[in-house]
Motif scaffolding. Structure first.
Motif, short mmCIF file in Angstrom:
data_model
loop_
_atom_site.label_atom_id
_atom_site.label_comp_id
_atom_site.label_asym_id
_atom_site.label_seq_id
_atom_site.Cartn_x
_atom_site.Cartn_y
_atom_site.Cartn_z
N HIS A 166 0.81 -1.23 0.00
CA HIS A 166 0.00 0.00 0.00
C HIS A 166 0.84 1.27 0.00
CE1 HIS A 166 -3.51 -2.45 0.70
NE2 HIS A 166 -2.85 -3.07 1.66
N GLY A 167 2.13 1.15 0.04
CA GLY A 167 3.01 2.32 0.11
C GLY A 167 4.06 2.13 1.19
N TRP A 168 4.76 3.20 1.53
CA TRP A 168 5.85 3.13 2.51
C TRP A 168 5.30 3.29 3.93
CZ3 TRP A 168 10.65 1.81 1.00
CH2 TRP A 168 10.95 1.94 -0.36
N LEU A 169 5.57 2.29 4.75
CA LEU A 169 5.15 2.37 6.15
C LEU A 169 6.23 3.11 6.94
CD1 LEU A 169 3.26 1.54 8.49
CD2 LEU A 169 4.67 -0.51 8.73
N LEU A 170 5.82 4.18 7.61
CA LEU A 170 6.76 4.93 8.45
C LEU A 170 6.25 4.93 9.89
CD1 LEU A 170 9.25 6.87 8.60
CD2 LEU A 170 7.61 8.75 8.41
N LEU A 171 7.00 4.30 10.78
CA LEU A 171 6.70 4.45 12.20
C LEU A 171 7.31 5.76 12.67
CD1 LEU A 171 7.30 1.06 14.07
CD2 LEU A 171 5.29 1.87 12.85
#
Ligand code: BMA
Length: 311
Positions: A208-213
């Motif tokens: 779904h895209g780039w996961l950024l915590l």
């Protein structure tokens, strides 16, 4: 919402008593998988308050850490004047084009907190570039791929006036950065992330895209509480926010998180995908290193559509 992060039963997985020398704290580790082993870059604060970065290796990523006695990135070296007071909070990204691990870290000196870059092939020998972003700027993470012909970095400049948002910039060469975009802003008013936000581990590509915590901070009677949220950035234009968690997903609850040198801090800096799970390595109370596991799907399910601060 039920907690989705599950803490390791071995937490804290690393404390100062595991180190082969005396120190004040071990915290905020970068984390990657190398040849089947888990490698951490540990921030170790010495008894004088100055931090250097050390390599630790474990077969299972939880126990039996082998910790190098010599720093990987030591502070106070004469030739690196912007690191005289510390090398802190490393984040690690694999850059396939150069077949090397790139490490962004906070370089701390009389000039302030800035972003340093180093690379390595073995986590023994570090090749430093020096500063890539001037003070005050922290929590920088590289993306592992180019977007058309540009690399991308998330970072957290201090805009003054108490404004500390997450920005993204582009570069042709991983050294010269420009075309900045404000990507994730502080929350409003009494929100859990209203004082400042900063990137956690380097972003991870999902379908779904780039996961950024990211970490978010709120002050309670002047005491800062660090919690964790997540956002999804556009796959091709990562300065565009697709979704964001409307509330925090992880917070200090265990004794080793609520008390320590800086109470009520969970500060993730390493993330490794293992099947459907994400292994999140984090600093607790600026004192020790911990691990929590969360399902990728559970994090994605906790996000809601968001289009960033300016759109
Ligand atoms: C941030 C950094 C981190 C630290 C956190 C909580 O500004 O300095 O290294 O873990 O504060 O004290």
């Amino acid at each position: 919402m039920k907690p989705i992060f599950k803490r390791s039963e071995f937490n804290p997985i690393l404390t100062v008593s595991d180190l082969p020398f005396h120190s004040e704290a071990v915290l905020n580790p970068g984390a990657v998988k190398v040849d089947g082993q888990i490698v951490l870059l540990l921030r170790v604060e010495d008894t004088n308050g100055f931090s250097s970065i050390y390599t630790a290796r474990s077969d299972n990523g939880v126990t039996n850490w082998q910790i190098d006695p010599i720093p990987f990135l030591g502070c106070g070296l004469k030739q690196w004047k912007y690191e005289q007071w510390g090398c802190e909070d490393p984040r690690i990204t694999w850059i396939q084009e150069d077949r090397s691990w790139y490490i962004t870290y906070t370089a701390y000196s009389h000039a302030g907190a800035a972003v340093g870059l180093a690379k390595t092939k073995d986590f023994v020998k570090a090749e430093r570039t020096g500063l890539i972003l001037p003070p005050n700027n922290k929590d920088a993470c590289l993306f592992p791929v180019k977007f058309k012909d540009r690399w991308a970095i998330v970072q957290r400049p201090n805009a003054g006036g108490g404004i500390e948002n997450i920005w993204l910039a582009y570069s042709p060469d991983l050294v010269h950065w420009g075309q900045p975009h404000c990507v994730l802003s502080e929350g409003r008013g009494p929100a859990w992330d209203a004082v400042r936000v900063g990137a956690g581990p380097p972003p991870l590509l999902t379908e779904h895209g780039w996961l950024l915590l990211y970490h978010g901070v709120k002050g309670y009677a002047g005491q800062m509480v660090y919690r964790v949220g997540a956002a999804l950035l556009d796959r091709d234009k990562p300065h565009k926010v697709v979704a964001r968690s409307p509330r925090c997903l992880f917070k200090a609850m265990e004794p080793y998180e609520v008390s320590g040198l800086v109470p009520n801090v969970v500060f993730p800096t390493g993330m490794i995908r293992r099947g459907d799970d994400l292994w999140i390595y984090y600093g607790a109370a600026d004192t020790c290193v911990c691990l929590a596991i969360v399902g990728l799907k559970q994090i994605l399910d906790a996000l809601e559509t968001d289009s960033g601060p300016f759109e």
